[in-house]
Design a protein around this motif. Structure first.
Motif, PDB file in Angstrom:
ATOM      1  N   PRO A   1       0.822  -1.220   0.000  1.00 19.86           N
ATOM      2  CA  PRO A   1       0.000   0.000   0.000  1.00 19.86           C
ATOM      3  C   PRO A   1       0.853   1.265   0.000  1.00 19.86           C
ATOM      4  O   PRO A   1       1.940   1.291   0.584  1.00 19.86           O
ATOM      5  CB  PRO A   1      -0.805  -0.116   1.305  1.00 19.86           C
TER       6      PRO A   1
ATOM      7  N   GLU B   1      -5.521  -1.082   9.377  1.00 22.83           N
ATOM      8  CA  GLU B   1      -6.413  -1.402   8.269  1.00 22.83           C
ATOM      9  C   GLU B   1      -5.663  -1.946   7.055  1.00 22.83           C
ATOM     10  O   GLU B   1      -6.072  -2.936   6.443  1.00 22.83           O
ATOM     11  CB  GLU B   1      -7.197  -0.143   7.871  1.00 22.83           C
ATOM     12  N   HIS B   2      -4.550  -1.317   6.704  1.00 23.28           N
ATOM     13  CA  HIS B   2      -3.913  -1.611   5.421  1.00 23.28           C
ATOM     14  C   HIS B   2      -2.590  -2.383   5.508  1.00 23.28           C
ATOM     15  O   HIS B   2      -2.211  -3.027   4.540  1.00 23.28           O
ATOM     16  CB  HIS B   2      -3.662  -0.300   4.658  1.00 23.28           C
ATOM     17  N   CYS B   3      -1.901  -2.294   6.638  1.00 24.58           N
ATOM     18  CA  CYS B   3      -0.558  -2.891   6.734  1.00 24.58           C
ATOM     19  C   CYS B   3      -0.489  -4.106   7.654  1.00 24.58           C
ATOM     20  O   CYS B   3       0.255  -5.049   7.376  1.00 24.58           O
ATOM     21  CB  CYS B   3       0.452  -1.845   7.204  1.00 24.58           C
TER      22      CYS B   3
END
Length: 522
Positions: free
Chosen positions: A202, A251-253
């Motif tokens: 991301p 959330e993303h990592c």
């Protein structure tokens, strides 16, 4: 602002803890002081982004306290130019505001703690002022508890300390057993990034804080710095921004954090952040509390319906609950003598490319350039690339300490020194690590794509095109054979060495010696 106060409370740049008990009640007789000071900007040469981040975070914190009704003075370098240190500044402010008592939160660096405890302050009538030290209310192990966990000059196994912390704070526990019936999933968290994995990394969450005024002050007061500066500061400098970054990470990592936490790549525009949280500056400046970060990450793990595996969250928890608290304990149990340790008698000087990234070694070029560009590198880049290189080439740990302390945005002495002098350089003789973290080029090749694009050949040990790490590794191991041969964790490598022909050994050592003699040209 009133000119008379009963109490002056000093807030240091790494004490931006909005939940501290100091701020629970508003008292017009208390003056809070947050000050930019040349002493703190120059005790080592800092990265320009580090200077800007701390000064900006201090300014934002002062503004937030003021907005919530506290009496606050935020002093810039312009205001404090005439003061050599905090005691001088505090004495001046005490006389100016007719203060009766001074309070400060205990500094986390030995040099500042000694300075604060050595203060002798007088009031206008020359009577001695009351000076009180309070806790920062940040670390999980209390300052007075450190001796319960750590003994001076003795190695304490981090894994055992980590398990005690898990039990004590009931983190990832089911009764007295670890969730998943396994304490540590490090063995599952050593994946290399494949081309498709790199595509899926991301884009990092970046901020855009205008620090023009801070940069102008740094220039005006001739504050030296290193590294590059983007147009706006990319790092979080408020609690709200820090919480945004924490949410973004979860959330993303976090779903891939553990899996790729040791991986490196020079083949992605996001190579400098990958799946790492980049929360260390926010935590070390105390904008975020470590348990808050841990609990938020665990909450995401529990709600993820299997999208975040146990090995991902455990790897993250271990870094904060285990390693961070452990390193801080080692620091305070062993200071001040720790800063002079040099058990391997390393005396070489850092080559100039540590400030330019101008080297033919691609792993070093990538790791150093990233550090100069962003004031950041993740733990494997620090330990197994630049740190490993310094270890193998015998760089004086004083110089290694100074570089790491200055270049990284999250570097404060309590966290930097045991990581560098201990874990990375083995200069402490084994207080932190039971073995020297030395490795040839094969490790870097295993965990990255750096070697694929390098001037040097990873498979070669000798000759002009051979990867310097390969011969340097054997040169280091042979040079320190007496110390390491009986170490059960690394002693077996000497059996590999002894199986080689004399001529092969000689060629490798000659290449290693040439590399050390020609560090600047590598």
């Amino acid at each position: 602002m009133s000119s008379h106060y009963q109490t002056l409370r000093l807030i240091l740049g790494d004490q931006l803890n909005a939940n501290h008990h100091w701020y629970q009640q508003k008292d017009p007789s208390v003056l809070y002081v947050i000050a930019e000071l040349k002493q703190e900007a120059t005790y080592t040469k800092h990265h320009i982004q580090k200077l800007c981040a701390f000064f900006s975070a201090m300014e934002q914190f002062a503004g937030a306290l003021n907005k919530s009704g506290h009496e606050v003075t935020h002093l810039t370098l312009d205001d404090t130019a005439d003061f050599a240190d905090f005691p001088e500044l505090i004495q001046h402010l005490c006389l100016q505001h007719d203060v009766a008592s001074v309070e400060y939160q205990r500094p986390d660096e030995y040099r500042l703690l000694a300075q604060m405890r050595g203060m002798s302050l007088n009031s206008k009538d020359t009577s001695s002022l009351t000076v009180t030290e309070v806790d920062t209310e940040h670390f999980l192990v209390g300052f007075d508890e450190i001796d319960d966990y750590f003994t001076k000059d003795k190695h304490h196994k981090m894994e055992f300390f980590y398990r005690k912390m898990r039990k004590r704070f009931d983190v990832l526990m089911e009764g007295d057993k670890p969730v998943g019936e396994q304490w540590n999933f490090d063995g599952d968290n050593r994946n290399k990034l494949k081309p498709q994995d790199i595509v899926e990394v991301p884009a990092p969450l970046l901020f855009e804080r205008d620090v023009t005024a801070i940069r102008q002050r740094l220039e005006k007061h001739n504050i030296p710095s290193m590294g590059e500066m983007t147009e706006h500061l990319l790092w979080p400098t408020t609690r709200r921004e820090s919480l945004e970054l924490l949410s973004f990470f979860c959330e993303h990592c976090l779903p891939n954090f553990g899996r790729f936490q040791d991986a490196m790549t020079g083949n992605s525009e996001h190579q400098w952040s990958l799946y790492h949280s980049r929360l260390s500056f926010s935590i070390n400046s105390k904008m975020l509390h470590p348990l808050q970060v841990i609990n938020e990450a665990i909450s995401h793990f529990e709600r993820s319906e299997g999208k975040i595996s146990l090995s991902q969250i455990e790897g993250f928890v271990r870094q904060i609950l285990g390693w961070r608290e452990y390193i801080r304990g080692v620091y305070w149990a062993n200071m001040p003598e720790y800063r002079d340790k040099n058990s391997l008698d390393a005396q070489q000087s850092l080559p100039s490319y540590f400030w330019t990234a101008d080297t033919k070694m691609n792993c070093m070029k990538q790791s150093i350039k990233q550090s100069l560009d962003y004031a950041y590198a993740h733990h494997i880049q620090r330990l197994m690339v630049t740190g490993n290189f310094c270890l193998l080439t015998g760089i004086n740990p004083d110089e290694v300490d100074e570089w790491y302390l200055g270049i990284y945005i999250d570097a404060l002495e309590w966290v930097e020194m045991p990581n560098t002098r201990g874990m990375s350089q083995f200069a402490d003789g084994g207080i932190v690590a039971t073995k020297a973290y030395s490795a040839g080029g094969n490790y870097i090749n295993k965990m990255s794509d750096y070697c694929k694009y390098c001037h040097y050949k990873i498979k070669e040990k000798t000759g002009e095109s051979a990867c310097p790490f390969n011969s340097l590794y054997w040169g280091f191991m042979v040079r320190h054979r007496e110390r390491f041969e009986k170490n059960p964790r690394i002693g077996m490598v000497y059996r590999q060495w002894d199986k080689q022909e004399d001529s092969a050994q000689t060629a490798v050592i000659e290449r290693a010696n040439w590399c050390i003699e020609n560090l600047e040209s590598l």
